[in-house]
Design a protein around this motif. Structure first.
Motif, PDB file in Angstrom:
ATOM      1  N   ILE A  31       1.058  -1.333   0.391  1.00 35.62           N
ATOM      2  CA  ILE A  31      -0.473   0.343  -0.364  1.00 35.62           C
ATOM      3  C   ILE A  31       0.588   1.032  -0.010  1.00 35.62           C
ATOM      4  O   ILE A  31       1.749   1.510   0.693  1.00 35.62           O
ATOM      5  N   GLU A  32      -0.070   2.004  -0.927  1.00 35.88           N
ATOM      6  CA  GLU A  32       0.920   3.412  -1.102  1.00 35.88           C
ATOM      7  C   GLU A  32       0.530   4.753  -0.235  1.00 35.88           C
ATOM      8  O   GLU A  32      -0.767   5.002  -1.154  1.00 35.88           O
ATOM      9  N   ILE A  33       0.643   5.294   0.778  1.00 35.19           N
ATOM     10  CA  ILE A  33      -0.148   6.544   1.018  1.00 35.19           C
ATOM     11  C   ILE A  33       0.123   7.603   0.787  1.00 35.19           C
ATOM     12  O   ILE A  33       1.547   7.985   0.772  1.00 35.19           O
ATOM     13  N   ILE A  34      -0.420   8.731  -0.281  1.00 35.12           N
ATOM     14  CA  ILE A  34       0.003   9.513  -0.760  1.00 35.12           C
ATOM     15  C   ILE A  34      -0.496  11.311  -0.281  1.00 35.12           C
ATOM     16  O   ILE A  34      -2.458  11.334  -0.965  1.00 35.12           O
ATOM     17  N   TYR A  35       0.167  11.894   0.426  1.00 34.93           N
ATOM     18  CA  TYR A  35      -0.737  13.308   0.626  1.00 34.93           C
ATOM     19  C   TYR A  35       0.329  14.864   0.577  1.00 34.93           C
ATOM     20  O   TYR A  35       0.999  14.705   1.425  1.00 34.93           O
ATOM     21  N   GLY A  36       0.544  15.360  -0.527  1.00 30.53           N
ATOM     22  CA  GLY A  36       0.823  16.433  -1.013  1.00 30.53           C
ATOM     23  C   GLY A  36       1.963  16.193  -1.193  1.00 30.53           C
ATOM     24  O   GLY A  36       2.232  14.985  -2.100  1.00 30.53           O
ATOM     25  N   ASN A  37       2.913  16.242  -1.128  1.00 30.37           N
ATOM     26  CA  ASN A  37       4.669  16.490  -1.368  1.00 30.37           C
ATOM     27  C   ASN A  37       4.512  14.913   0.052  1.00 30.37           C
ATOM     28  O   ASN A  37       5.685  14.404  -0.326  1.00 30.37           O
ATOM     29  N   GLU A  38       3.412  14.591   0.562  1.00 28.78           N
ATOM     30  CA  GLU A  38       4.444  12.902   1.869  1.00 28.78           C
ATOM     31  C   GLU A  38       4.575  11.891   0.976  1.00 28.78           C
ATOM     32  O   GLU A  38       2.887  11.579   0.925  1.00 28.78           O
ATOM     33  N   LYS A  39       4.636  10.993   1.567  1.00 28.43           N
ATOM     34  CA  LYS A  39       4.297   9.921   0.712  1.00 28.43           C
ATOM     35  C   LYS A  39       4.918   8.274   1.417  1.00 28.43           C
ATOM     36  O   LYS A  39       6.275   8.370   1.897  1.00 28.43           O
ATOM     37  N   LEU A  40       4.030   7.329   1.848  1.00 28.73           N
ATOM     38  CA  LEU A  40       4.211   6.538   2.808  1.00 28.73           C
ATOM     39  C   LEU A  40       4.498   4.980   1.705  1.00 28.73           C
ATOM     40  O   LEU A  40       3.362   5.002   0.986  1.00 28.73           O
ATOM     41  N   ILE A  41       5.111   4.215   2.151  1.00 29.64           N
ATOM     42  CA  ILE A  41       4.725   2.711   1.316  1.00 29.64           C
ATOM     43  C   ILE A  41       4.984   1.273   2.477  1.00 29.64           C
ATOM     44  O   ILE A  41       5.853   1.697   3.475  1.00 29.64           O
ATOM     45  N   PRO A  65       9.700   6.664  -1.225  1.00 32.15           N
ATOM     46  CA  PRO A  65       8.845   6.952  -0.031  1.00 32.15           C
ATOM     47  C   PRO A  65       9.271   8.102   0.738  1.00 32.15           C
ATOM     48  O   PRO A  65      10.784   8.208   1.087  1.00 32.15           O
ATOM     49  N   ASN A  66       8.752   8.641   0.824  1.00 37.90           N
ATOM     50  CA  ASN A  66       9.237   9.799   2.886  1.00 37.90           C
ATOM     51  C   ASN A  66       9.450   8.556   4.058  1.00 37.90           C
ATOM     52  O   ASN A  66      10.341   9.041   4.688  1.00 37.90           O
ATOM     53  N   VAL A  67       8.848   7.732   4.052  1.00 37.36           N
ATOM     54  CA  VAL A  67       8.396   7.077   5.116  1.00 37.36           C
ATOM     55  C   VAL A  67       8.308   5.643   4.102  1.00 37.36           C
ATOM     56  O   VAL A  67       6.974   5.058   3.621  1.00 37.36           O
ATOM     57  N   LEU A  68       9.546   4.802   4.527  1.00 35.15           N
ATOM     58  CA  LEU A  68       9.242   3.261   4.206  1.00 35.15           C
ATOM     59  C   LEU A  68       9.278   2.032   5.678  1.00 35.15           C
ATOM     60  O   LEU A  68       9.804   2.030   6.688  1.00 35.15           O
ATOM     61  N   LYS A  78      20.195  -2.559   0.679  1.00 34.24           N
ATOM     62  CA  LYS A  78      21.048  -1.869   0.884  1.00 34.24           C
ATOM     63  C   LYS A  78      21.242  -0.455  -0.653  1.00 34.24           C
ATOM     64  O   LYS A  78      20.996   0.272  -0.899  1.00 34.24           O
ATOM     65  N   ARG A  79      20.429  -1.909  -1.557  1.00 36.85           N
ATOM     66  CA  ARG A  79      20.261  -0.724  -3.350  1.00 36.85           C
ATOM     67  C   ARG A  79      18.711   0.338  -2.488  1.00 36.85           C
ATOM     68  O   ARG A  79      19.153   2.061  -3.159  1.00 36.85           O
ATOM     69  N   ILE A  80      17.876  -0.191  -2.037  1.00 37.05           N
ATOM     70  CA  ILE A  80      17.115   1.130  -1.798  1.00 37.05           C
ATOM     71  C   ILE A  80      17.589   1.984  -0.745  1.00 37.05           C
ATOM     72  O   ILE A  80      16.919   3.455  -1.419  1.00 37.05           O
ATOM     73  N   ILE A  81      18.159   1.709   0.172  1.00 37.20           N
ATOM     74  CA  ILE A  81      18.630   2.679   1.115  1.00 37.20           C
ATOM     75  C   ILE A  81      19.998   3.884   0.436  1.00 37.20           C
ATOM     76  O   ILE A  81      19.874   5.058   0.472  1.00 37.20           O
ATOM     77  N   LYS A  82      20.855   3.200  -0.763  1.00 39.11           N
ATOM     78  CA  LYS A  82      21.575   4.242  -1.665  1.00 39.11           C
ATOM     79  C   LYS A  82      20.659   5.204  -2.452  1.00 39.11           C
ATOM     80  O   LYS A  82      21.780   6.088  -3.112  1.00 39.11           O
ATOM     81  N   ASN A  83      19.246   4.824  -2.388  1.00 40.92           N
ATOM     82  CA  ASN A  83      18.660   5.705  -4.012  1.00 40.92           C
ATOM     83  C   ASN A  83      17.270   5.583  -3.917  1.00 40.92           C
ATOM     84  O   ASN A  83      16.693   6.442  -4.839  1.00 40.92           O
ATOM     85  N   THR A  84      17.326   6.447  -2.380  1.00 43.77           N
ATOM     86  CA  THR A  84      16.165   6.526  -1.874  1.00 43.77           C
ATOM     87  C   THR A  84      16.742   7.312  -0.440  1.00 43.77           C
ATOM     88  O   THR A  84      17.429   7.227   0.038  1.00 43.77           O
ATOM     89  N   SER A  85      15.491   8.603  -0.017  1.00 45.32           N
ATOM     90  CA  SER A  85      16.144   9.653   0.557  1.00 45.32           C
ATOM     91  C   SER A  85      15.239   9.743   1.767  1.00 45.32           C
ATOM     92  O   SER A  85      14.409  10.379   2.329  1.00 45.32           O
ATOM     93  N   PRO A  86      14.397   8.396   2.377  1.00 45.24           N
ATOM     94  CA  PRO A  86      13.292   8.295   3.817  1.00 45.24           C
ATOM     95  C   PRO A  86      14.058   9.234   3.948  1.00 45.24           C
ATOM     96  O   PRO A  86      14.517   8.585   5.016  1.00 45.24           O
ATOM     97  N   GLY A 142      23.305   8.279   6.170  1.00 43.32           N
ATOM     98  CA  GLY A 142      22.748   8.909   6.493  1.00 43.32           C
ATOM     99  C   GLY A 142      21.301   8.690   7.072  1.00 43.32           C
ATOM    100  O   GLY A 142      20.513   9.105   6.949  1.00 43.32           O
ATOM    101  N   ARG A 143      20.593   7.485   7.175  1.00 47.01           N
ATOM    102  CA  ARG A 143      19.163   6.066   7.217  1.00 47.01           C
ATOM    103  C   ARG A 143      18.772   6.521   8.354  1.00 47.01           C
ATOM    104  O   ARG A 143      20.111   5.741   8.779  1.00 47.01           O
ATOM    105  N   ALA A 144      18.244   6.470   8.599  1.00 44.15           N
ATOM    106  CA  ALA A 144      17.487   5.943  10.023  1.00 44.15           C
ATOM    107  C   ALA A 144      17.349   4.934   9.785  1.00 44.15           C
ATOM    108  O   ALA A 144      15.889   4.738   8.562  1.00 44.15           O
ATOM    109  N   VAL A 145      17.013   3.471  10.355  1.00 38.99           N
ATOM    110  CA  VAL A 145      16.555   2.020  10.171  1.00 38.99           C
ATOM    111  C   VAL A 145      16.580   1.673  11.263  1.00 38.99           C
ATOM    112  O   VAL A 145      16.948   1.638  12.001  1.00 38.99           O
ATOM    113  N   LEU A 146      14.739   1.482  11.405  1.00 40.33           N
ATOM    114  CA  LEU A 146      14.996   1.663  13.003  1.00 40.33           C
ATOM    115  C   LEU A 146      13.367   0.250  12.897  1.00 40.33           C
ATOM    116  O   LEU A 146      12.654  -0.133  12.324  1.00 40.33           O
TER     117      LEU A 146
END
Length: 217
Positions: free
Chosen positions: A95-105, A127-130, A157-165, A195-199
């Protein structure tokens, strides 16, 4: 009714070079195709479940559809394998939720993602939030072999390197055994470097994952 082979829509997974494992992988894929064709035969024999309409609500099938509520878009993916190609546990929908410039997957149970094309789709969507489930490290070697674990690690690793959530919630399958961070340490190392937060969900809430606190008892 004809159902297309889901593997036809996964060019990256189909073209992956498995080295010494290639012959065995081809055997497994052929077994998977035969299983899928049998499933199609069974589906075509069974009665269809209709979309339901009640006095105060309607039940709609979400597969591959987009719904709009006010200024919010809710997009559902096509059915994806619940893990590796032809996973016998069925299919899941992201599921993908989009509101304005915000996108959560929220990926649902992709087991990693273990399939390269699913990782590429996440990268395209940026996505802004994954929220991603991670590999089932607690099932090594019974239902998850080291080759598919490597695929899941490479994809993250590829997702982390090529996105900026802003944050990646790495949870569901992953924190079910206390060595999960050791098993996927390359993911955490890549996240730190980029510099990505993975929690986990617990860590996002400022808590320690139960699987880690329980091991010390």
């Amino acid at each position: 009714e004809s159902y297309p082979d889901p593997l036809d829509d996964l060019p990256l997974a189909r073209s992956r070079d498995y080295g010494d494992y290639s012959e065995r992988k081809r055997e497994l894929l052929e077994l998977g195709r035969k299983w899928f064709r049998k499933r199609v035969e069974e589906w075509n024999k069974a009665p269809r479940i209709p979309q339901l309409v009640f006095d105060d609500c309607r039940v709609k099938f979400a597969d591959s559809r987009v719904f709009k509520r006010g200024n919010t878009l809710i997009k559902f993916s096509k059915p994806n394998f619940h893990g590796i190609e032809y996973a016998r546990v069925g299919w899941v929908i992201s599921i993908e939720i989009i509101y304005g410039n915000e996108k959560l997957i929220h990926t649902s149970d992709l087991e990693g993602p273990v399939i390269e094309d699913q990782a590429e789709e996440i990268i395209r969507e940026k996505p802004n939030v994954l929220i991603v489930d991670g590999p089932s490290t607690y099932l090594i070697p019974y239902m998850l072999n080291l080759i598919n674990l490597k695929r899941a690690i490479e994809n993250m690793k590829r997702i982390i390197k090529n996105t900026s959530p802003e944050v990646i919630i790495y949870d569901h399958h992953l924190p079910r055994e206390p060595r999960y961070k050791e098993r996927v340490k390359e993911v955490y190392e890549t996240a730190e470097k980029e510099g990505r937060a993975v929690l986990t969900a617990a860590e996002y809430l400022g808590k320690e994952p139960v699987v880690l606190s329980a091991k010390d008892r």
